[in-house]
Design an enzyme around this catalytic site. Sequence first.
Site, PDB file in Angstrom:
ATOM      1  N   GLU A  43      65.561 -56.044  86.738  1.00 44.81           N
ATOM      2  CA  GLU A  43      65.829 -54.794  86.017  1.00 44.81           C
ATOM      3  C   GLU A  43      66.566 -53.844  86.945  1.00 44.81           C
ATOM      4  O   GLU A  43      67.769 -53.822  86.970  1.00 44.81           O
ATOM      5  CB  GLU A  43      64.511 -54.209  85.509  1.00 44.81           C
ATOM      6  CG  GLU A  43      64.696 -53.135  84.458  1.00 44.81           C
ATOM      7  CD  GLU A  43      63.413 -52.894  83.672  1.00 44.81           C
ATOM      8  OE1 GLU A  43      63.357 -51.885  82.965  1.00 44.81           O
ATOM      9  OE2 GLU A  43      62.481 -53.714  83.758  1.00 44.81           O
ATOM     10  N   GLU A  57      53.927 -48.558  88.230  1.00 41.33           N
ATOM     11  CA  GLU A  57      54.476 -48.324  86.891  1.00 41.33           C
ATOM     12  C   GLU A  57      53.374 -48.062  85.879  1.00 41.33           C
ATOM     13  O   GLU A  57      53.470 -47.146  85.059  1.00 41.33           O
ATOM     14  CB  GLU A  57      55.292 -49.540  86.453  1.00 41.33           C
ATOM     15  CG  GLU A  57      55.872 -49.417  85.056  1.00 41.33           C
ATOM     16  CD  GLU A  57      56.712 -50.620  84.676  1.00 41.33           C
ATOM     17  OE1 GLU A  57      57.547 -50.488  83.768  1.00 41.33           O
ATOM     18  OE2 GLU A  57      56.535 -51.699  85.287  1.00 41.33           O
TER      19      GLU A  57
END
Length: 775
Positions: A373, A652
């Site tokens: 990502e 996260e």
Amino acid sequence: MTAWTAPFITSDADLGSAPILRREFTLDDGHGAVTGATLDVSALGVVEAWLGGERVSDHLLEPGWTSYEWRIRVVSHDVTAHLTDTAAGSAAVLALVLGKGWAAGRLAWGGGGGWYADEPAGFAELRITFADGHEQLVATDSDWQALSSAITADQLYDGEDIDARLRDGSFLTPGEVTTPSIDGHEGRTSAVRTVDIGERELVADTVPPVRPLAEIAPVDVWTSPSGATLIDFGVNLVGWLRVVASGPAGTVLTLKHAEVLEHDELGTRPLRTAKATDHFTLSGSGADGSGAPDVFEPRFTFHGFRYAQVDGWTGTLDELRAAVTAVQIGSDLTRTGTFASSHELLNTFHDNVVRGMQGNFLSVPTDCPQRDERLGWTGDIAAFAPTASYLFDTRAFLGDWLRDVWLEQQHADGVIPFVVPDVLKYSPAEDFGTPDATAIWSDAGVWVPWTLYQAYGDTAVLEEQLDSMTAHLRRIKGHLSPEGLWDTVFQFGDWLDPDAPPEDAAKAKADPGVVATACAYRSATLVAQAARLTGHEAEAREAEELATGLQAAFRQHYVTDGRIRSDCTTVYALAIVFGILDEDDERRAGDRLAELAEQSGYRISTGFAGTPFITDALTQTGHLDDAYRLLLQTECPSWLYPVTMGATTVWERWDSMLPDGTINPGEMTSFNHYALGAVADWMHRVVGGLSALEPGYSSVLIAPQPGGGLTWASTSLDSVHGHIAVRWELVDGELLVRAEVPEGVTAVVRLPGAAEQRLGGGTHELRAPAAVPAA
């Protein structure tokens, strides 16, 4: 501005490796000594420039990632020192080593790549000035030569392969070059061809370069239960490993990277499809005690990791410990803000916020640095920009990124995309439907420039971005429901609410329409202020009209007797901080927010939307103790829970690692995301006691609010007006405050039980009565 005219060039054949582009040239004679030389370089991909047998600089991954469809940075280097020992009439070599980088490599989780270019291409213009004023230009053109290199594979996600048997330094010096061959890799040379970059604009680089930031030695090396050789570097970092090794020619060292261990083995599942693996093949030098050992250091990839697994090592564990160094890299931003306190877990958390920002401010503000990502997610920086701009000087870095925000927006009918640069338009995320403006993520186009204005006091960023900001509001306006609510398109909402199931991060308690409408109101009020500050009255009135309508619709449809639809912490936090409620409803909302926080056992219950604002909402409505209890909670989910689990960066998910030491079962789990560290902004302002009363800190508020059992705290900021610092301590029932204020800055001091004071420049000692803080 320089008018660059040289073409981009690339190898005319597939060389089976990262190409080296080379040009031998002769310094013009008869003009005296070289008095100056400037090398401008760029690439579709990434480039490492060499001149006079040496690397031009320690910059990495140049020229960085921009919205390549429309602009490419050109980086300028003073290379005078690389030519001063070269006599006039003598030969020298300029060489560019190219990597795939973001332009030509794999990018995003869909598995595709080469979204911006089929192959890497390089650009160079070397301008040499002589004593008599004569200028010589050496530039990329079709007369250059391409050579194979020892870098046999390179991808940002997957890693880099280096075969030391293919190394040959002859490309750096004048004369004939050689290209070694081995089984499976034929050394080759090739002509070059020019690459048409179309309408892309070349722009002068203005951002801090990516550089090595630190070198970190292993803290432990051991053998895992499966027999793997593992290394722990003690902190989660972004970069790569430098390895010094010797052994039989053809021996392959395989280095795998990961952020965590699971079941005492390398925890690679969160990487998804990113291989994060480097392969180093030994040349045989030093194997018999003669010759220097091989030194491997990849520079066309990067990894997010704390742990590494090394396969193929034949020496002892102690020898491996001595042979390996972690190189931490990132954009070289200037540190400006600090924080410390009497609470060690809180200090560690703040250190983690800083480290996570350093790892994710790498050319663009990314979400994470390790998996497939590493994109410029707009929602993350919308949440984190105030913290970022206190900790580091982000003016150039975020100011440049905002130019890409506007470029993407202009080519997407006013939509600020989920990520900038927007690679997802080539590899759409099906789960998110048809991309359109979405709260918080698209609001970054308003919130980030406003943050930069508040942090540095320069209206230029508002002037430059006002068209972008206004276009975002118009996109929102076009999607309002008949009731005047922003609830008609896809919304991330309170993304990663800790109560959402691992497989569905958007399934939050907060109604997405409530979140979006509140955010739209905030954006409209900020655009109105920005427009007025920059003299755009029509745009200011347009934004004010939209804000008025959004506020009325929010109150009418979402607020009933002080309760807000979905009755959860995030909706109250947003409504309070954004000022969308009337006075009575704000008071009731604050009381309800405190009640919900208590009901949760002071465990966090907000996601990306609510987390940056919940402690401010509690403080603003008279619930400071509740804010401290939330901040200092150590049970999962909380800010400090990861610290108790050994985290060295912000995660996260609140529970990226579960209490039993297993990795969260969701497919999306990172151990280095800065968004949830946005509470550090509140720590600086409320715990530390330093905030801006005027943009750029030309006037400041010194108002520490002790609580949570803390006995002292300090914070400082190197502002555009000078160094500002606050340190407070509780001693014998008194609050003792020491404040440093630069000349020309006015400080307003508000301490409990004491009259407000106004101070000028200097160092000030202040006292006020203080109750014993709640534990």
